[in-house]
Design a protein around this motif. Sequence first.
Motif, PDB file in Angstrom:
ATOM      1  N   LYS A   1      22.406  29.666 -20.908  1.00 12.09           N
ATOM      2  CA  LYS A   1      22.580  30.024 -22.314  1.00 12.09           C
ATOM      3  C   LYS A   1      21.743  29.086 -23.174  1.00 12.09           C
ATOM      4  O   LYS A   1      21.526  27.936 -22.828  1.00 12.09           O
ATOM      5  CB  LYS A   1      24.053  29.908 -22.704  1.00 12.09           C
ATOM      6  N   ALA A   2      21.283  29.619 -24.290  1.00  8.02           N
ATOM      7  CA  ALA A   2      20.553  28.785 -25.240  1.00  8.02           C
ATOM      8  C   ALA A   2      21.501  27.697 -25.739  1.00  8.02           C
ATOM      9  O   ALA A   2      22.649  27.965 -26.076  1.00  8.02           O
ATOM     10  CB  ALA A   2      20.059  29.628 -26.404  1.00  8.02           C
ATOM     11  N   SER A   3      21.027  26.478 -25.738  1.00  5.17           N
ATOM     12  CA  SER A   3      21.857  25.368 -26.174  1.00  5.17           C
ATOM     13  C   SER A   3      20.969  24.283 -26.757  1.00  5.17           C
ATOM     14  O   SER A   3      19.740  24.328 -26.613  1.00  5.17           O
ATOM     15  CB  SER A   3      22.648  24.798 -24.982  1.00  5.17           C
TER      16      SER A   3
ATOM     17  N   MET B   1      18.996  22.699 -23.882  1.00  2.24           N
ATOM     18  CA  MET B   1      17.840  23.478 -23.444  1.00  2.24           C
ATOM     19  C   MET B   1      16.698  23.368 -24.457  1.00  2.24           C
ATOM     20  O   MET B   1      15.539  23.232 -24.073  1.00  2.24           O
ATOM     21  CB  MET B   1      18.222  24.950 -23.255  1.00  2.24           C
ATOM     22  N   LYS B   2      17.011  23.428 -25.749  1.00  5.71           N
ATOM     23  CA  LYS B   2      15.979  23.296 -26.779  1.00  5.71           C
ATOM     24  C   LYS B   2      15.333  21.918 -26.693  1.00  5.71           C
ATOM     25  O   LYS B   2      14.110  21.795 -26.766  1.00  5.71           O
ATOM     26  CB  LYS B   2      16.560  23.535 -28.169  1.00  5.71           C
TER      27      LYS B   2
ATOM     28  N   ASN C   1      13.019  21.835 -23.645  1.00 10.20           N
ATOM     29  CA  ASN C   1      11.792  22.587 -23.895  1.00 10.20           C
ATOM     30  C   ASN C   1      10.871  21.846 -24.861  1.00 10.20           C
ATOM     31  O   ASN C   1       9.655  21.799 -24.658  1.00 10.20           O
ATOM     32  CB  ASN C   1      12.097  23.984 -24.435  1.00 10.20           C
TER      33      ASN C   1
ATOM     34  N   ARG D   1       7.110  30.435 -32.436  1.00 14.79           N
ATOM     35  CA  ARG D   1       7.953  29.978 -31.329  1.00 14.79           C
ATOM     36  C   ARG D   1       7.066  29.380 -30.248  1.00 14.79           C
ATOM     37  O   ARG D   1       6.090  30.005 -29.828  1.00 14.79           O
ATOM     38  CB  ARG D   1       8.735  31.138 -30.717  1.00 14.79           C
TER      39      ARG D   1
ATOM     40  N   ASN E   1       6.845  27.775 -26.336  1.00 14.15           N
ATOM     41  CA  ASN E   1       7.510  27.734 -25.043  1.00 14.15           C
ATOM     42  C   ASN E   1       6.581  27.166 -23.992  1.00 14.15           C
ATOM     43  O   ASN E   1       5.445  27.624 -23.861  1.00 14.15           O
ATOM     44  CB  ASN E   1       7.907  29.148 -24.603  1.00 14.15           C
TER      45      ASN E   1
END
Length: 155
Positions: free
Chosen positions: A16-18, A21-22, A25, A58, A60
Amino acid sequence: MSFTTRNGTRGARQPKASRLMKWMNDRAAHRIRTKGGKFLGFNALVLTTVGAKSGARRANPVGWFPTGDDDSWLIVASAAGGPKNPAWYYNLAAHPADVTIEMAGAKVPVIAEQLHGTERDDAWRRITAAAPRFAQYQEKTDRELPIIRLTRRSS
């Protein structure tokens, strides 16, 4: 060619996005931008797209593979074998000519194109020979993993 890969119905579980994780990244993107090189065992670049819905930029970190041409790179929208395409795939589909990549201090404007047919098959063989992990990702999901060619835009 168009971006035509639909989401699948099965695949690996996605985190899940959290905030964690951000943060991970962002840290990986910073390292790739400043030092280039490898990330998680792959040649890596920072892919910057325009949000399909939001219009926001965005960034990535993604692994890339050579095409044999110094002005293009291959990336795979694998989502580690998840049932859904990564969000950046839809951003590329919405704005294929408004994309940049960054590696070791170099920022390159590119155009994104999804590969199909024999061109995709040839690229897939090269990618899975170089990184067998992608064959495992394909086995986990029922969607065909999209392969995208990023080609340098002329200024």
